[in-house]
Design an enzyme around this catalytic site. Structure first.
Site, mmCIF file in Angstrom:
data_model
loop_
_atom_site.group_PDB
_atom_site.id
_atom_site.type_symbol
_atom_site.label_atom_id
_atom_site.label_comp_id
_atom_site.label_asym_id
_atom_site.label_seq_id
_atom_site.Cartn_x
_atom_site.Cartn_y
_atom_site.Cartn_z
ATOM 1 C CB CYS A 1 -10.016 4.640 0.689
ATOM 2 S SG CYS A 1 -8.497 5.227 1.447
ATOM 3 C CB CYS B 1 -2.975 0.923 -2.473
ATOM 4 S SG CYS B 1 -3.078 2.682 -2.852
ATOM 5 C CD GLU C 1 -2.050 8.372 7.350
ATOM 6 O OE1 GLU C 1 -1.144 9.203 7.488
ATOM 7 O OE2 GLU C 1 -1.969 7.360 6.624
ATOM 8 C CG ASP D 1 -1.773 1.212 1.386
ATOM 9 O OD1 ASP D 1 -2.245 1.712 0.341
ATOM 10 O OD2 ASP D 1 -2.004 1.693 2.508
ATOM 11 C CB SER D 2 0.186 4.794 -0.541
ATOM 12 O OG SER D 2 -0.990 4.804 0.250
ATOM 13 C CG HIS E 1 -6.299 5.143 5.386
ATOM 14 N ND1 HIS E 1 -5.472 4.787 4.352
ATOM 15 C CD2 HIS E 1 -5.511 5.788 6.293
ATOM 16 C CE1 HIS E 1 -4.243 5.200 4.623
ATOM 17 N NE2 HIS E 1 -4.243 5.805 5.787
HETATM 18 N N1 DGL Z 1 -4.081 3.666 0.223
HETATM 19 C C1 DGL Z 1 -4.786 4.722 -0.472
HETATM 20 C C2 DGL Z 1 -6.027 4.102 -1.138
HETATM 21 O O1 DGL Z 1 -6.493 3.038 -0.748
HETATM 22 C C3 DGL Z 1 -5.159 5.861 0.449
HETATM 23 C C4 DGL Z 1 -3.992 6.635 0.988
HETATM 24 C C5 DGL Z 1 -3.243 7.414 -0.081
HETATM 25 O O2 DGL Z 1 -3.822 8.347 -0.677
HETATM 26 O O3 DGL Z 1 -2.090 7.086 -0.326
HETATM 27 O O4 DGL Z 1 -6.535 4.685 -2.070
#
Ligand code: DGL
Length: 267
Positions: A184, A73, A152, A10-11, A186
């Protein structure tokens, strides 16, 4: 081969919601997680940049000997999954298809709201995948860029978060959505507050659980499932290490993340 780790990236640490769901469903699997915390967020970056980042993330995981890769992600899945599938032989799964399948599993679904980063909404990946599978759907995509920073910050039940959620969701509720897709990684952390804010009959579909179920089916089909009786391991690699990320990782995993290693990409 079956005891080789699963690579999940993931990011940042949001993809740990997928890790948790995978650990619950497939407890024997060894997992190697990569969070590109040095370059987060992905949600506001261009498709070309996301494709380059995702490519480097996959190469890192392959260099560690993973048997399959999960793109945990939504933004990276939306922009980069097709090019990754074209380039690499190893099985690579994203979070969009499983989420779409889960959303359409209910025969009565008609009006779907999607909340996600600007990148995911702008890619129209969810809208296309839904419309391809079922005609006559009414789909409303809503970019919700303020949610990742609030999560976060651990403001999961903060009045400001409730207010912002209401501002984002009221127009979708007014349009009569029957399903809300949390597109997403999160967002599963917001499920308790979403349940309070939304009308009872709006169904929530999150990508973490559905992705784990899809992964189980795929690993079984490819005969890659780890069937041993012991509990699998979890190795965390982040491109930027800080105490904050460690605390966040604990919050997403709901347990100690153990030792986190610094990942150097592009090697
Ligand atoms: N992990 C990203 C997503 O699921 C969200 C966080 C980001 O913008 O990097 O789209």
């Amino acid at each position: 081969m079956n005891s080789a780790p699963l690579g999940i990236f993931d990011s940042g640490v949001g993809g740990l919601t997928v890790v948790r769901a995978v650990q619950e469903l497939l407890p024997a699997e060894n997992i190697l997680y990569l969070g590109d915390t040095a370059r987060l967020p992905y949600g506001s970056k261009s498709p070309e940049t996301i494709r380059q980042f995702a490519d480097e993330d996959v190469r890192f995981l392959i260099s560690k000997g993973v048997k399959a890769v999960v793109v945990a992600c939504n933004t990276a899945t939306a922009h980069a999954l097709p090019s990754l599938l074209e380039k690499y032989q190893i099985p690579i799964l994203g979070v969009i298809e499983p989420g779409v399948e889960a959303a359409l599993a209910s025969p009565n679904v008609q009006r779907i709201g999607i909340i996600a980063t600007r990148g995911t909404i702008g890619s129209h990946a969810y809208q296309h995948a839904l419309a391809l599978r079922k005609t006559g759907l009414i789909i409303h995509g809503q970019a919700t860029p303020l949610l990742v920073p609030l999560i976060e910050e651990n403001w999961l039940d903060h009045p400001a978060t409730r207010q912002i959620l209401k501002t984002y969701l009221d127009p979708l509720v007014e349009k009569g959505i029957d399903t809300l897709m949390l597109a997403c990684t999160h967002y599963p952390l917001l499920i308790p507050v979403l349940r309070e804010i939304l009308p009872q009959d709006v169904r929530l579909v999150d990508s973490a659980t559905t992705c784990a179920e899809h992964l189980k089916r795929e690993l079984t089909r490819l005969d890659l499932l780890d069937t041993s009786a012991r509990e699998g391991s979890l190795e965390l690699h982040l491109t930027d290490l800080s105490e904050e990320f460690e605390a966040l990782a604990r919050q997403f995993l709901k347990k100690s993340p153990g030792r986190i290693q610094r990942a150097i990409l592009g090697g």
